[in-house]
Design a protein around this motif. Sequence first.
Motif, PDB file in Angstrom:
ATOM      1  N   LYS A  95       0.983  -1.018   0.094  1.00  0.00           N
ATOM      2  CA  LYS A  95       0.061  -0.083   0.035  1.00  0.00           C
ATOM      3  C   LYS A  95       0.878   1.269  -0.082  1.00  0.00           C
ATOM      4  N   PRO A  96       1.430   1.532  -1.106  1.00  0.00           N
ATOM      5  CA  PRO A  96       2.714   2.639  -0.866  1.00  0.00           C
ATOM      6  C   PRO A  96       1.931   4.015  -0.909  1.00  0.00           C
ATOM      7  N   ALA A  97       0.919   4.240  -1.394  1.00  0.00           N
ATOM      8  CA  ALA A  97       0.209   5.848  -1.096  1.00  0.00           C
ATOM      9  C   ALA A  97      -0.317   5.886   0.205  1.00  0.00           C
ATOM     10  N   PHE A  98      -0.712   4.815   0.840  1.00  0.00           N
ATOM     11  CA  PHE A  98      -0.811   4.963   2.497  1.00  0.00           C
ATOM     12  C   PHE A  98       0.215   4.904   3.188  1.00  0.00           C
ATOM     13  N   ARG A 102       1.155   8.015   5.881  1.00  0.00           N
ATOM     14  CA  ARG A 102       1.520   7.814   7.129  1.00  0.00           C
ATOM     15  C   ARG A 102       2.791   8.148   7.615  1.00  0.00           C
ATOM     16  N   TYR A 103       3.942   8.001   6.737  1.00  0.00           N
ATOM     17  CA  TYR A 103       5.203   8.284   7.242  1.00  0.00           C
ATOM     18  C   TYR A 103       5.382  10.034   7.119  1.00  0.00           C
ATOM     19  N   LEU A 164      10.323   5.622   1.260  1.00  0.00           N
ATOM     20  CA  LEU A 164       9.288   6.459   1.869  1.00  0.00           C
ATOM     21  C   LEU A 164       9.523   7.802   1.631  1.00  0.00           C
ATOM     22  N   ARG A 165      10.790   8.311   1.902  1.00  0.00           N
ATOM     23  CA  ARG A 165      11.336   9.702   1.355  1.00  0.00           C
ATOM     24  C   ARG A 165      11.192  10.092   0.005  1.00  0.00           C
ATOM     25  N   ALA A 166      11.318   9.088  -0.828  1.00  0.00           N
ATOM     26  CA  ALA A 166      11.276   9.178  -2.050  1.00  0.00           C
ATOM     27  C   ALA A 166       9.939   9.213  -2.689  1.00  0.00           C
TER      28      ALA A 166
END
Length: 246
Positions: A95-98, A102-103, A164-166
């Motif tokens: 779930k990359p967008a989620f 969240r990050y 996540l930062r990317a």
Amino acid sequence: MTKVPMRDALIEAAFALFPDRGYDGTTVDDIVARAGVGRRSFFRYFPTKEDVVFPDHEHSLTEMREFLEAARDDEDPIAKVCDAARMVLGLYADKPAFSVQRYRMTRQVPGLRAYELSVVRRYQQALATYLRARFAGSPQSTLRADVISASVVAAHNHALRSWLRADGDGDVWAAVDEALDLVRSAWHPDGSPAGAAAPEPDDVVVFVARRSTPMWRVVRDVEAALTPAGRAEESGQPADLADRTA
């Protein structure tokens, strides 16, 4: 239309509200109102508001412990804890967008950062518990288990957070595999550091001296034969100054 399970509906409602109202500005009442359920329903699934932000970690922890408990004694324990870490990655990669949302929110809310750290500690403790059992009876078993489990978690989180930062761009599985392979290459399967010198064989040293040889010379020569400096001198390598001036 397929009905969304109530638990998923509450998660979706929360993350739909967070961008506009912020985490602190979103109440449980706001979440249940958007999801169209009662307040009691929220706490049936989530003990606290923080739990709706990290909804799958309890289940993931249980799966990890079961995975490690089922490990065979002949399996490489370092590889096993690396595989266990990969199980956690699926929570984010699926779930990359989620995960990215969240990050970002977690970076802004101190309470969520503290909650996340507590979750990470529990994963690390699960890995360490397994390794302590596998290393039981060996030298520094607890220390090695704790250091290796910390290394696995650090490698996993470094690759994950870079992704996540990317904004979820790139192959996070390959990045985590590369990081975990680095951990595996640094340790032998028994947990000892890779590249550590193998223990020297128990050589037998036979020393011959005349009966009239002074005891101080006997002691010096025996000591020289048994120490690395003495062996170096025998092999033609330079010994230390003390040996040369004795």
